[in-house]
Design a protein around this motif. Sequence first.
Motif, PDB file in Angstrom:
ATOM      1  N   ASN A   1     -23.780 -17.452 -24.749  1.00 21.85           N
ATOM      2  CA  ASN A   1     -23.214 -18.383 -25.736  1.00 21.85           C
ATOM      3  C   ASN A   1     -23.486 -17.972 -27.182  1.00 21.85           C
ATOM      4  N   ARG A   2     -24.001 -16.781 -27.391  1.00 25.72           N
ATOM      5  CA  ARG A   2     -24.324 -16.335 -28.749  1.00 25.72           C
ATOM      6  C   ARG A   2     -23.044 -15.984 -29.508  1.00 25.72           C
ATOM      7  N   THR A   3     -22.970 -16.392 -30.789  1.00 32.54           N
ATOM      8  CA  THR A   3     -21.811 -16.110 -31.630  1.00 32.54           C
ATOM      9  C   THR A   3     -22.268 -15.507 -32.954  1.00 32.54           C
TER      10      THR A   3
ATOM     11  N   PHE B   1     -24.967 -36.181 -41.317  1.00 31.13           N
ATOM     12  CA  PHE B   1     -24.709 -34.840 -40.784  1.00 31.13           C
ATOM     13  C   PHE B   1     -23.432 -34.306 -41.425  1.00 31.13           C
ATOM     14  N   LYS B   2     -23.499 -33.094 -41.962  1.00 35.16           N
ATOM     15  CA  LYS B   2     -22.339 -32.478 -42.602  1.00 35.16           C
ATOM     16  C   LYS B   2     -22.159 -31.060 -42.080  1.00 35.16           C
ATOM     17  N   LEU B   3     -20.915 -30.705 -41.800  1.00 32.46           N
ATOM     18  CA  LEU B   3     -20.579 -29.417 -41.204  1.00 32.46           C
ATOM     19  C   LEU B   3     -19.490 -28.741 -42.036  1.00 32.46           C
ATOM     20  N   THR B   4     -19.708 -27.475 -42.395  1.00 31.88           N
ATOM     21  CA  THR B   4     -18.705 -26.678 -43.104  1.00 31.88           C
ATOM     22  C   THR B   4     -18.640 -25.301 -42.461  1.00 31.88           C
ATOM     23  N   LEU B   5     -17.491 -24.962 -41.893  1.00 27.94           N
ATOM     24  CA  LEU B   5     -17.290 -23.681 -41.221  1.00 27.94           C
ATOM     25  C   LEU B   5     -16.091 -22.966 -41.841  1.00 27.94           C
ATOM     26  N   ARG B   6     -16.225 -21.659 -42.013  1.00 31.40           N
ATOM     27  CA  ARG B   6     -15.155 -20.880 -42.617  1.00 31.40           C
ATOM     28  C   ARG B   6     -15.020 -19.558 -41.876  1.00 31.40           C
ATOM     29  N   GLN B   7     -13.778 -19.086 -41.677  1.00 30.44           N
ATOM     30  CA  GLN B   7     -13.544 -17.843 -40.955  1.00 30.44           C
ATOM     31  C   GLN B   7     -12.213 -17.234 -41.383  1.00 30.44           C
TER      32      GLN B   7
ATOM     33  N   SER C   1     -27.580  -9.245 -28.119  1.00 30.10           N
ATOM     34  CA  SER C   1     -26.195  -8.791 -28.089  1.00 30.10           C
ATOM     35  C   SER C   1     -25.251  -9.973 -28.271  1.00 30.10           C
ATOM     36  N   ILE C   2     -24.076  -9.692 -28.818  1.00 32.80           N
ATOM     37  CA  ILE C   2     -23.025 -10.687 -29.008  1.00 32.80           C
ATOM     38  C   ILE C   2     -21.738 -10.156 -28.387  1.00 32.80           C
ATOM     39  N   VAL C   3     -21.152 -10.958 -27.529  1.00 35.46           N
ATOM     40  CA  VAL C   3     -19.852 -10.612 -26.952  1.00 35.46           C
ATOM     41  C   VAL C   3     -18.963 -11.839 -27.106  1.00 35.46           C
ATOM     42  N   THR C   4     -17.952 -11.751 -27.983  1.00 36.59           N
ATOM     43  CA  THR C   4     -17.076 -12.878 -28.271  1.00 36.59           C
ATOM     44  C   THR C   4     -15.635 -12.480 -28.008  1.00 36.59           C
ATOM     45  N   ARG C   5     -14.986 -13.219 -27.119  1.00 34.25           N
ATOM     46  CA  ARG C   5     -13.591 -12.918 -26.773  1.00 34.25           C
ATOM     47  C   ARG C   5     -12.743 -14.189 -26.828  1.00 34.25           C
ATOM     48  N   ASP C   6     -13.043 -15.105 -27.752  1.00 33.78           N
ATOM     49  CA  ASP C   6     -12.230 -16.318 -27.877  1.00 33.78           C
ATOM     50  C   ASP C   6     -10.780 -15.959 -28.167  1.00 33.78           C
ATOM     51  N   ASN C   7     -10.571 -14.897 -28.955  1.00 35.65           N
ATOM     52  CA  ASN C   7      -9.238 -14.326 -29.149  1.00 35.65           C
ATOM     53  C   ASN C   7      -9.195 -13.022 -28.368  1.00 35.65           C
ATOM     54  N   PRO C   8      -8.540 -12.986 -27.218  1.00 37.33           N
ATOM     55  CA  PRO C   8      -8.580 -11.796 -26.353  1.00 37.33           C
ATOM     56  C   PRO C   8      -7.999 -10.552 -27.008  1.00 37.33           C
ATOM     57  N   LEU C   9      -7.158 -10.723 -28.053  1.00 40.33           N
ATOM     58  CA  LEU C   9      -6.598  -9.568 -28.740  1.00 40.33           C
ATOM     59  C   LEU C   9      -7.575  -8.961 -29.751  1.00 40.33           C
TER      60      LEU C   9
ATOM     61  N   ASN D   1     -17.559 -11.138 -46.715  1.00 38.23           N
ATOM     62  CA  ASN D   1     -16.278 -11.818 -46.515  1.00 38.23           C
ATOM     63  C   ASN D   1     -15.346 -10.999 -45.622  1.00 38.23           C
ATOM     64  N   THR D   2     -15.384  -9.681 -45.763  1.00 39.86           N
ATOM     65  CA  THR D   2     -14.541  -8.799 -44.951  1.00 39.86           C
ATOM     66  C   THR D   2     -15.441  -7.941 -44.084  1.00 39.86           C
ATOM     67  N   TRP D   3     -15.412  -8.205 -42.775  1.00 38.03           N
ATOM     68  CA  TRP D   3     -16.266  -7.452 -41.854  1.00 38.03           C
ATOM     69  C   TRP D   3     -15.666  -7.543 -40.449  1.00 38.03           C
ATOM     70  N   ALA D   4     -16.246  -6.846 -39.509  1.00 40.14           N
ATOM     71  CA  ALA D   4     -15.641  -6.708 -38.186  1.00 40.14           C
ATOM     72  C   ALA D   4     -15.509  -8.031 -37.436  1.00 40.14           C
ATOM     73  N   GLY D   5     -16.381  -8.990 -37.703  1.00 41.42           N
ATOM     74  CA  GLY D   5     -16.326 -10.273 -36.984  1.00 41.42           C
ATOM     75  C   GLY D   5     -15.780 -11.408 -37.810  1.00 41.42           C
ATOM     76  N   GLU D   6     -14.981 -11.117 -38.830  1.00 40.39           N
ATOM     77  CA  GLU D   6     -14.570 -12.125 -39.804  1.00 40.39           C
ATOM     78  C   GLU D   6     -13.733 -13.254 -39.209  1.00 40.39           C
ATOM     79  N   ILE D   7     -12.961 -12.988 -38.147  1.00 38.71           N
ATOM     80  CA  ILE D   7     -12.147 -14.086 -37.601  1.00 38.71           C
ATOM     81  C   ILE D   7     -13.005 -15.064 -36.797  1.00 38.71           C
ATOM     82  N   TYR D   8     -14.256 -14.711 -36.548  1.00 38.03           N
ATOM     83  CA  TYR D   8     -15.173 -15.611 -35.834  1.00 38.03           C
ATOM     84  C   TYR D   8     -16.199 -16.252 -36.758  1.00 38.03           C
ATOM     85  N   GLY D   9     -16.293 -15.771 -38.002  1.00 35.77           N
ATOM     86  CA  GLY D   9     -17.232 -16.394 -38.913  1.00 35.77           C
ATOM     87  C   GLY D   9     -17.342 -15.686 -40.244  1.00 35.77           C
TER      88      GLY D   9
END
Length: 439
Positions: free
Chosen positions: A354-356, A186-192, A394-402, A145-153
């Motif tokens: 496109n990897r997340t 089709f059912k989708l559940t996403l949490r971040q 590798s994963i490089v995600t910058r949807d939130n530039p901050l 639940n608490t980890w370095a990529g938590e705001i993305y997933g």
Amino acid sequence: MGTFRGRSIRSFARSGVSAAFFCASVTAASAGAFGIREQSTQAQGLSFAGAASGSGGVSSMFWNPATVTMRPGWVTEQNLSFINLSGRITPEAGTNPAFARLGGSGDIGQGAVVPAGATSYQLNERLWIGITTGAPFGLVTKPRNTWAGEIYGRSSRIFSLAFNPVIGFKVNEWLSVAAGPNIEYFKLTLRQGFLSPINIDPANLPSSGIKADSWGVGFTAGVLITPLEGTAIGVGFRSSVHHDIGGQLILPGPFAALGGDVKAKLNTPEKLSVGLTQAISPVARINFGFEWDNWSRLGEINVLSNRTGGVATVLHLNYKDGYTYSIGGEYDWSPALTVRAGVAYEQSPINDANRTVRLPDGDRVNLSFGGSYRWSEKLTLNLAYSHLFVDKNSIVTRDNPLVPFVGTANGSADIVSVGFRYVFGEPAVVAPAPLVRKF
């Protein structure tokens, strides 16, 4: 005879519906992106080589509905697969330092059970009906639940259930065609993690998420050709299914009013399957397979707010097309026992661009073994095991530039599948299956 035939068709329909309700369980992706290939225990033992040309038994209808004409009488198959996914994401240099100190994801893989069923019924010398039930798409990933990529997933779940009745027609002794509607849920559940001016502590972020679902309708169609004795060539197509997804955007605390009802349009990928099965002796066969999945049609999905009409959030998918190549062989060890093995290589629709963290997929090799034991003339038991070797990525995600996230992902999967085939009564028309003579 007419009364018996009517009762048989009603029983056939009930068996298909019962199997469909049995399919309502958690699923996990084991094909490219969030696709699920585990629809046939028999085909799994071949790494799904030749699935479109009938190597998967009655369950081959998932790839090519024309294979419904390959077996006389009334036949059902039920399959149950356990998918044990394992994957870890490790943050690297370039990740926002305040989040990097929270560490990696832990094991994001979740074990899941995937049922699938197929039933065929021969009406006369040329006409068959059939139905398949199963989950063509699915995903379960859950990091800490608490980890370095938590705001993305923090968790991602996709569930699907498809009903696919088909009608097959044997044009002549070397050509069969079939088609039918594909009814899909089709059912989708996403949490971040939710980062805001009043919630800036990475170790104590609340969660936000999306929950949405939809029903849609597409179709399947296929052709089966048996030009020479011992040769079967199949081509099957599963259309895209359009989903008008409706659900809720859930935001924490004082931001809850900005959430509410949302909607989005999602089109699942088309699938083209090609299979070749060739007998190389009276007791041995070799199978080849090719699959193309049009994942590139997903693009970016705008989630619209019903309250404002504006874009509430965007799902950045931007997948490429997926390609799978497979080869497998099977050998009749005895009249009661058949053994099989296969290997497949899949070019994933997900790459470095496109990897997340939700789906850190990559190219993979599928190595499989399996067997069938004919318990009696009516009952056959199937067993298969697969191991998936997934490339380190590798994963490089910058949807939130901050809050950029840079990391590496490692993954693999072990899949065990069991199933059975049962023949009801006597064949309506006594004839070899498949018919392979050519005039």
